[in-house]
Design an enzyme around this catalytic site. Structure first.
Site, PDB file in Angstrom:
ATOM      1  N   PRO A   2       0.817  -1.210   0.000  1.00 13.43           N
ATOM      2  CA  PRO A   2       0.000   0.000   0.000  1.00 13.43           C
ATOM      3  C   PRO A   2       0.853   1.263   0.000  1.00 13.43           C
ATOM      4  O   PRO A   2       1.608   1.513   0.928  1.00 13.43           O
ATOM      5  CB  PRO A   2      -0.793  -0.103   1.307  1.00 13.43           C
ATOM      6  N   GLU A   3       0.723   2.040  -1.037  1.00 14.47           N
ATOM      7  CA  GLU A   3       1.316   3.377  -1.048  1.00 14.47           C
ATOM      8  C   GLU A   3       0.168   4.353  -0.916  1.00 14.47           C
ATOM      9  O   GLU A   3      -0.988   3.959  -0.756  1.00 14.47           O
ATOM     10  CB  GLU A   3       2.107   3.584  -2.346  1.00 14.47           C
TER      11      GLU A   3
END
Length: 270
Positions: A2-3
């Site tokens: 997850p960015e």
DNA sequence: AAATTCTCCTGAAGGC
DNA sequence: TGCCTTCAGGAGAATT
């Protein structure tokens, strides 16, 4: 992993399902995350109503009348909304149960965090020293240029440091620097204003494009079967070490900066 | 103050 | 098939 775009998409995806919903039950199957999950979390949360779901940096903030639940997805975390009583599977560490749905936190590597705070959220230790949001107006080339004077740290690490700007993870740091034509190893203090203007714009672009993609790729947070489904963006350099540069065809180089994989084109990035 | 290193954790991939 | 090693990394904490 997850960015910022994934966190933003998650934020939008779950908000519509849990806002104005009241928590009826909290199940903690694995309290050992980045920081231990408070044993008192269920008694704190039960009976409270989610008033809003927002994002700051890569933190998700679920605000109730009494405080805020901070959720960080770490490296491998995901949140999804379950409505059909499906059994918890491996690494489903926490359930936040509402009348007709369950918000389920899954995180194989347990680098994520779930923390309750009742203090004003902007004063929280984890948020108070964060830099600007890259997609808001107070982030631009002039800001980066001014902040970076006399700094010797490689520019890639400079933009990945959340004190300077939040939400630029390893993948998008690589991508933005390629798009801006800047060598990731270059000292932050040795880059001119015009190049920082370009870099700031490229950071905005890679993040915005990913969010747009995520909106379609991660279209359904309800009963998404199995995997969280992080989007596979069209990456220009990340994960393409040794493959041809999409601009000049030369083989892409890879080095490690602060133990992070760094891929770039030694001809296109200076 | 700034720069660097350490730390947590599991799953995927590769070698034999 | 299986066991081993290596790598991946967000970001706060600790150290230099």
């Amino acid at each position: 992993m997850p960015e910022l775009p994934e966190v933003e998409t998650t934020c939008r995806g779950i908000a519509q399902h849990i806002t104005q919903q009241t928590i009826t039950q909290v199940i903690v199957r694995q309290p050992r995350l980045r920081w231990p999950v408070a044993e008192t979390l269920p008694e704190i949360l039960i009976g409270q109503t989610v008033l809003s779901v927002q994002r700051r940096a890569k933190y998700l903030l679920m605000t109730t009348q009494n405080g805020t639940l901070l959720v960080h997805l770490g490296m491998s975390g995901s949140l999804r909304v379950v409505t059909d009583n499906q059994l918890a599977s491996k690494h489903d560490h926490i359930d936040i149960v509402f009348a007709d749905s369950v918000l389920r936190f899954n995180d194989p590597r347990r680098f994520g965090a779930v923390l309750w705070t009742s203090e004003p959220i902007e004063e929280h230790t984890l948020l108070r020293n964060l830099g600007p949001e890259p997609l808001l107006d107070n982030f631009d080339g002039t800001y980066l240029y001014t902040l970076s004077r006399n700094r010797k740290v490689p520019v890639k690490l400079f933009i990945m440091d959340s004190h300077n700007v939040v939400g630029v993870g390893n993948i998008y740091a690589n991508e933005a620097l390629f798009m801006a034509g800047i060598d990731p190893k270059r000292h932050a203090g040795r880059i001119a204003l015009a190049r920082y203007e370009r870099l700031a714009e490229c950071i905005r672009t890679v993040l915005t494009d990913a969010i747009t993609q995520g909106g379609t790729t991660l279209r359904d947070f309800v009963n998404s079967d199995g995997k969280p489904g992080y989007f596979q963006q069209q990456l220009r350099v990340y994960g393409r070490s040794g493959l041809p540069c999409r601009n000049c065809e030369a083989s892409l180089s890879q080095v490690r900066l602060a133990n992070r994989s760094t891929v770039f084109c030694r001809f296109c990035q200076r």
